[in-house]
Motif scaffolding. Structure first.
Motif: not given
Length: 562
Positions: A22-23, A52-55, A86-88, A153-161
């Motif tokens: 990433g950057i 990274g995040t922008w990809f 600017a857009s991603s 801010l790289n390890n994303w997760r689903w909400p616990n619903v």
């Protein structure tokens, strides 16, 4: 004492592994190659492309919420940004251009995910296990130094619903977006009003039939930077595009571009006071935010009752949210405050008993912000970083951890910013790493490890500092690991200008240093310089452009005439 068989100015070969392209990884690649001779560099990234995040982030409306002309490398200004924010896609293309210009791809190995890193004391090296994600094959690597540039801010997760994965329609996450999904004329639920949710709602609005926007907590929407420039330009929205004439004027008139760039940078760097409890900026900023949000809500200004928080502005991550408040005022958007209790095949059930059918659910619910490492990193005495950070993720100046020699980290605990320019901070962190690596190389050091006491003192400093800031207010924030009243573990304890000064000069007294062959004088070598050994004696130190001429003092003699 043995004499080391090397010239005093001979650069010892070093293998450096960077994790992440990433950057931070890209900047590390450029600066290490620029400043560290005899370097063997490899950068591993799990993704199919750099950035990274922008990809990774390709959701509708994805953009930087910092003005583009400040969210760029200082050495590579871009006068052709098409938008103020600017857009991603455009940001990703900008960094791809930098990677190509500076030849970074020769060092980057894409689709290679680091699975494990272990410090081996006998060798004073890191042993790294890497998986080729295309084939599944594992390979081993060794490095004198590791730089972890995987970001926070790289390890994303689903909400616990309950029932989330029982939903029969389209299920999307902001960081795992299906770019082929056509949401035209669909009824969509967007869960979350963090930075991603704030961008997704206006991003999807033009094409959908309706949006149910589920908001768990209230949030402040910040006024745009360079507001005076926007108003002079006559722009109705904070998110605007530059015209071809404006871009051309930046390209042909460098001073005009510099004036604009520095004006925006100045505004970005001049709001630190609003984060400090009792500062005049902090005492007056709430009124400014309320006026801005009310203006942008227009005829739907009564929504302020559902949006305005009780905590101070900046307690949570601020964003100007271009188009967001305007979207909430649209008849196609319903703001829902009631808590989600479950999800079934056709829609969402809330605590008030309502069931709302939708065709798609978008989870803009964020990441794991606890700083738990995604793979085992094992330092001295078998201590893992996960165990070291189990109670609290603490560091030295956000860049090093005791017990983990020759290991540096970018954008992890206490390295983010609540205000100011994050790109400047990243650049200065990379500068700091290059200084440390040059010292390891120049002084023939086998292990550079920050002292435990230095980490403890920095942790105490952080706690004392944040006690006097709005970040400690009662709000649920990823700054505090997703808690309301926990420690502030994500932010740098000061402004980005403060960070620039701190990273300018490493304090070597805060490190334990161990030398190759346990010889502290090995850096002196064998009494030779490299050129002397090659009989290429050079005396250009006498050239005028190499001499540091001091300024003489001019003494004015006055004659008093009687």
């Amino acid at each position: 004492m043995s004499i080391e068989p090397r010239a005093v100015d001979e650069s010892r070969p070093l293998r450096v592994v960077v994790i992440g392209a990433g950057i931070s990884g890209i900047l590390a690649c450029i600066r290490l190659n620029q400043r560290v001779p005899n370097l063997d560099l490899c950068i591993y990234d799990k993704n199919a492309d750099i950035g990274g995040t922008w990809f990774e982030n390709q959701y509708p409306g994805c953009a930087c919420d910092i003005p583009a002309h400040t969210y760029q490398a200082t050495f590579e200004p871009n006068k052709k940004w098409s938008s103020f924010y600017a857009s991603s896609t455009e940001i990703h293309q900008y960094w791809k251009g930098i990677v190509e210009k500076y030849g970074c791809m020769r060092y980057i190995r894409l689709r290679h995910q680091v699975k494990e890193a272990t410090w081996v004391e006998e060798e004073s090296k890191w042993h790294v296990k890497v998986q080729d994600t295309a084939t599944g094959c594992m390979c081993d690597d060794k490095a004198n130094v590791i730089i972890q540039a995987t970001g926070a801010l790289n390890n994303w997760r689903w909400p616990n619903v309950p029932g989330l994965h029982d939903f029969g329609g389209k299920l999307l996450h902001s960081v795992s977006w299906d770019v082929d999904y056509d949401y035209s004329n669909q009824r969509v639920a967007v869960i979350g009003n963090g930075s991603s949710g704030i961008q997704i709602v206006p991003g999807m609005l033009p094409r959908v039939a309706h949006i149910d926007h589920y908001v768990r907590s209230r949030t402040w929407i910040a006024p745009s930077f360079a507001r005076e420039y926007l108003e002079q330009r006559g722009s109705e929205l904070d998110n605007y595009t530059f015209t071809a004439e404006e871009i051309k004027s930046f390209e042909t008139d460098h001073q005009k571009y510099q004036d604009f760039r520095k004006k925006v940078e100045y505004e970005l760097q001049s709001v630190h006071g609003m984060t400090l409890i009792g500062h005049p900026q902090q005492l007056s900023v709430k009124k400014l935010f309320v006026e801005n949000m009310t203006r942008r809500l227009g005829k739907s200004h009564k929504l302020m009752d559902d949006l305005m928080p009780s905590f101070a502005p900046a307690c949570k991550r601020l964003t100007p949210g271009p188009g967001y408040l305007e979207a909430l005022a649209d008849d196609k958007v319903t703001l829902i405050k009631s808590e989600i209790t479950k999800i079934d095949r056709s829609g969402i059930v809330t605590a008030d008993g309502e069931h709302r059918e939708v065709d798609a659910i978008v989870c803009a619910t964020g990441f794991d912000t606890t700083h738990t490492p995604r793979f085992p990193i094992t330092g001295r005495a078998g201590m893992t970083l996960a165990a070291r950070w189990k109670q609290t993720p603490e560091t030295y100046l956000s860049v090093a951890v005791n017990g983990f020699p020759n290991y540096f980290i970018s954008l992890r605990p206490n390295s983010g910013l609540g205000d100011g320019n994050l790109l400047i901070l990243i650049e200065r962190q990379i500068d700091y790493f290059t200084q440390c690596i040059r010292k390891i190389q120049r002084d023939n050091i086998r292990a550079l490890s920050v002292k435990a006491n230095a980490v403890q003192l920095f942790t105490q400093y952080c706690d004392s500092y944040f006690a006097g800031t709005v970040f400690a207010d009662n709000c649920r924030s990823w700054y505090k690991g997703g808690t309301e009243d926990g420690r502030v573990i994500a932010l740098w304890p000061g402004s980005s200008l403060h960070a620039m000064e701190v990273f300018a000069s490493p304090r070597w007294e805060d490190f334990d240093i161990e030398y190759v062959n346990n010889n502290p004088m090995s850096w002196l070598g064998d009494g030779w310089t490299q050129n002397k050994k090659l009989d290429q004696i050079n005396v250009d130190y006498l050239d005028d452009d190499r001499v540091d001429f001091p300024q003489p003092v001019e003494i004015m003699h006055s004659v008093n005439i009687q």
